[in-house]
Motif scaffolding. Structure first.
Motif, PDB file in Angstrom:
ATOM      1  N   ASN A  10     -71.237 -34.782 -10.787  1.00  0.00           N
ATOM      2  CA  ASN A  10     -70.480 -36.007 -10.559  1.00  0.00           C
ATOM      3  C   ASN A  10     -69.249 -36.118 -11.451  1.00  0.00           C
ATOM      4  O   ASN A  10     -68.962 -37.174 -12.021  1.00  0.00           O
ATOM      5  CB  ASN A  10     -71.380 -37.244 -10.740  1.00  0.00           C
ATOM      6  CG  ASN A  10     -72.488 -37.298  -9.710  1.00  0.00           C
ATOM      7  OD1 ASN A  10     -72.323 -36.823  -8.586  1.00  0.00           O
ATOM      8  ND2 ASN A  10     -73.624 -37.861 -10.094  1.00  0.00           N
ATOM      9  N   LYS A 329     -78.220 -38.328 -11.518  1.00  0.00           N
ATOM     10  CA  LYS A 329     -77.220 -37.687 -10.661  1.00  0.00           C
ATOM     11  C   LYS A 329     -77.154 -38.402  -9.311  1.00  0.00           C
ATOM     12  O   LYS A 329     -76.067 -38.681  -8.787  1.00  0.00           O
ATOM     13  CB  LYS A 329     -77.564 -36.217 -10.462  1.00  0.00           C
ATOM     14  CG  LYS A 329     -76.675 -35.520  -9.435  1.00  0.00           C
ATOM     15  CD  LYS A 329     -77.251 -34.194  -9.008  1.00  0.00           C
ATOM     16  CE  LYS A 329     -76.478 -33.620  -7.819  1.00  0.00           C
ATOM     17  NZ  LYS A 329     -77.084 -32.370  -7.300  1.00  0.00           N
ATOM     18  N   GLY A 332     -75.026 -41.381  -9.125  1.00  0.00           N
ATOM     19  CA  GLY A 332     -73.587 -41.203  -9.257  1.00  0.00           C
ATOM     20  C   GLY A 332     -73.079 -41.057 -10.673  1.00  0.00           C
ATOM     21  O   GLY A 332     -71.862 -40.985 -10.895  1.00  0.00           O
TER      22      GLY A 332
END
Length: 550
Positions: A10, A329, A332
Motif C-alpha cells: 500500500n 494491509k 489500506g
C-alpha cells in the motif's frame, strides 16, 4: 512491490516514482557528503558508516578482553549507561547465549528502589562494572559510578578499580577519572560516532561479547548489510527505499511508525525509539516510533499510522504477526514486512535502520545527528539541584479528570506516558494495560517510557517535534533514598529534579502535560488510577508542576 528484502504494501506507484529522483541520496551518504542534510557540516557525525570495518579489525581485542574477564572469575556484568549505551545493552541481553557469558544487568534509572534492587541481585565482588559515556560527563553515569565504586572500595580497598572498565571518547573527563581510579581497562571509542549510532562500536559490542553474544557473527552479518547499502538502486538497496518511504510517509502525516516485533527480540523496540525519534524529532517535524500490540483492535488505528512487521523465516515464523500484517494491509495501511533468519541478523538490522534514518532525515530536511532540545531538561534539572537544602515535592493543585485531559486530543495526536517509577514486571504490566486502555478509548497512538531513560531518547521529539503530544507523567516516592558519594544530592532528589525539569521544559514548549503522584505504594495508586480513570485526591493525585518546599 519490494525494496530488496523489504516487502512494502500500500505504497502507491506514484509515490514510488517521486522517490526515485532521490536515489542519489545514498551516494551522497556513502561519500559522507554533509550537504545531504543542508544543515552545515556533519563530517564529525558519520563515523558509524565505517564502524563495522573498524570493529572487525578489532575483534581480537574484544575477544582477548572477554577471556581475561572470564578467567578472573567475574560472574556478573553491570552496564552503567544512558541512551545508546544502555538501550543497545538491553537488546544484547535479550539475545545473548546465557551459557557463554556473564549474567548481565543494565542500569539507566536514577530511582533509588531500582538501584537497590540491582545491588541486591548481584555479587558486588564478582561483578564487572562497565561505565559507558561518550561525553565522559553524563550526570547519571557519574552518579552510578560513584555509588558502586564506593561500595567496592569498602570491600576491596585500593583494588576497587579492578572491577571497573570504561568506554568513552578520547580526552573526556571519564578517561581521566578511569586512569585515576585505576580501572582495569579503558576502551576509547570513535569520536565521530554519535551515541544513538554507536551500537556497532565498542559501546555496543563489548557488553555484547561479555554477555555471550557471538560478536564475530553479528559483525559479519552487519558487513553484509553495509555492502548491500552501497547500491543506488531502490530494488536492491535494503535501506534506501525504507528511509525514503519513512520520510515521505511522515511528510504525508503518517508519522506514527508502529512496530510489531517477535518476543525473542522485543528489546529492539527501545533502541529503535531512540534512533528514530531523537534523530528526526526537531524543527516541528518527526517520526514517532510506537510499539504495537498484536491483540490491539485494528479499529484503534488512525490514518496517521504506518506499520513495520518483523518476523522470522522458516520454522520460527510467527503466524499471529503474519495474520495481523495481512489484516492491516487489507484495510489500506502502508505495511512494511521484514523477515530475518535468526537473532544474529540484528547485526544487519542495526545498520539498516541507521542508514534509513539518515535518509529519512534528508527527506524531512532536518539534521538527524543533533539533539537540540535534550539539553533543556538537563539545564533545568541542574538548576534545581543547586539548592540541595530543600526537598522536591508535588504541588497540590486541584486535580483534573484524566478523561478531560485526554479529550483534548485530535486526530494525528499521540499520548505518551512518562513513568518515573521502578521498572519491575508489575510496573511494566500496569503500563501496558494503561497503554491499551488509552489507545482503545481515544483512538490515538500511545507510548510509554521510563524516566530518565526517555530523556536521552524520545524526549527530543516530545519537545522538538510537532505540537501533537499529550503527556502523562507518573511519579512516586521512593521507599528508601540513597546518597550519591561526592555529589550534594541523593538519587531520590536527582530523579525528582529530572521529572520536574522535563515537566517544565515541556511547559516551556507549550506542550500539554499532566502529572500524577502515586505515592510510596505506587502500584496501589496505579490500580486505583486504572479503575476510576481519573486522578482522585484519595491517592495523592496532583496536576501541575513540582515546587521546592522548606
Amino acid at each position: 512491490m519490494f525494496f530488496s528484502d523489504n516487502k512494502v504494501e500500500n505504497f502507491s506507484e506514484r509515490d514510488l516514482a517521486s522517490l526515485k529522483d532521490r536515489a542519489h541520496f545514498i551516494s551522497q551518504l556513502n561519500k559522507r557528503d554533509s550537504d545531504l542534510w543542508n544543515k552545515g557540516s556533519h563530517s564529525d557525525s558519520l563515523g558509524w558508516l565505517g564502524a563495522v570495518d573498524k570493529m572487525l579489525q578489532n575483534l581480537s581485542t574484544i575477544e582477548a578482553f572477554r577471556k581475561e574477564v572470564l578467567n578472573q572469575g567475574f560472574t556478573d556484568v553491570l552496564i552503567l549507561g544512558m541512551g545508546g549505551s544502555s538501550l543497545s545493552a538491553f537488546v544484547f541481553k535479550q539475545i545473548a547465549d546465557k551459557g557463554q557469558g556473564l549474567n548481565a544487568s543494565v542500569l539507566d534509572s536514577t530511582n533509588p528502589d531500582a538501584i537497590s534492587a540491582i545491588e541486591k541481585r548481584i555479587n558486588l565482588e564478582h561483578t564487572l562494572f562497565i561505565v559507558a559515556s561518550k561525553s565522559g560527563g553524563t550526570l547519571e553515569v557519574s552518579a552510578f559510578m560513584n555509588y558502586f565504586y564506593d561500595k567496592l572500595k569498602k570491600i576491596k580497598g585500593p583494588d576497587a578499580g579492578d572491577n571497573f572498565m570504561a568506554i568513552t571518547d578520547p580526552g573526556t573527563p571519564m578517561e581521566v577519572k578511569a586512569k585515576e581510579l585505576k580501572f582495569c581497562k579503558v576502551f576509547l571509542n570513535f569520536p565521530d560516532v554519535g551515541g544513538r549510532f554507536s551500537v556497532l562500536t565498542y559501546f555496543g559490542l563489548l557488553p555484547a561479547a561479555l554477555m555471550g553474544v557471538d560478536v564475530d557473527a553479528l559483525l559479519n552479518r552487519a558487513k553484509e548489510m553495509v555492502e548491500a547499502c552501497k547500491a543506488e538502486d531502490l530494488s536492491t538497496n535494503p535501506a534506501l527505499g525504507l528511509g525514503l518511504i519513512m520520510g515521505a510517509l511522515a511528510n504525508q502525516g503518517k508519522d506514527k511508525l508502529t512496530f510489531f516485533l517477535p518476543g525473542e527480540f522485543a528489546a529492539l523496540g527501545g533502541w529503535l525509539e531512540q534512533l528514530i525519534a531523537e534523530s528526526t524529532g526537531k524543527d516541528g517535524k518527526g517520526i514517532l516510533p510506537v510499539m504495537g500490540d498484536v491483540k490491539s483492535n485494528n479499529d484503534n488505528y488512525g490514518p496517521d499510522r504506518a506499520f513495520v512487521f518483523y518476523n522470522f523465516s522458516g520454522l520460527l515464523h510467527n503466524q499471529q504477526l503474519n495474520e495481523k500484517s495481512k489484516a492491516l494491509k487489507s484495510l489500506g495501511f502502508t505495511v512494511i514486512n521484514i523477515e530475518i533468519n535468526d537473532v544474529l541478523d540484528l547485526g544487519k538490522e542495526f545498520y539498516r535502520w541507521q542508514v534509513a534514518t539518515a535518509i529519512a532525515g534528508a527527506v524531512l530536511g532536518i539534521n538527524p545527528f543533533d539533539q537540540p532540545n535534550v539539553q533543556e531538561s538537563k539545564d533545568i534539572t541542574n538548576s534545581l539541584l543547586k539548592d540541595v537544602n530543600r526537598k522536591l515535592v508535588l504541588e497540590k493543585d486541584e486535580p483534573l479528570a484524566m478523561d478531560s485531559f485526554f479529550k483534548q486530543g485530535q486526530p494525528g495526536d499521540y499520548i505518551s506516558i512518562l513513568a518515573y517509577l521502578p521498572e519491575t514486571a508489575e510496573t511494566v504490566k500496569a503500563l501496558k494495560n494503561l497503554t491499551a486502555d488509552l489507545e482503545a478509548k481515544y483512538k490515538l497512538a500511545v507510548t510509554y517510557a521510563f524516566g530518565p531513560r526517555y530523556l536521552h531518547s524520545t524526549g527530543q521529539l516530545h519537545k522538538g517535534g510537532k505540537h501533537n503530544g499529550l503527556f502523562l507523567m507518573l511519579t512516586c516516592e521512593e521507599q528508601q533514598d540513597l546518597q550519591i558519594p561526592r555529589m550534594p544530592f541523593t538519587f531520590g532528589e536527582l530523579q525528582a529534579a529530572q521529572a520536574l525539569g522535563d515537566f517544565q521544559a515541556l511547559r516551556v514548549h507549550g506542550r500539554r502535560v499532566m502529572q500524577v503522584g502515586l505515592g510510596k505504594d505506587y502500584l496501589g495508586g496505579f490500580e486505583k488510577f486504572l479503575k476510576v480513570n481519573s486522578v482522585p485526591k484519595a491517592f495523592g493525585g496532583a496536576i501541575g508542576g513540582m515546587k521546592r518546599e522548606d
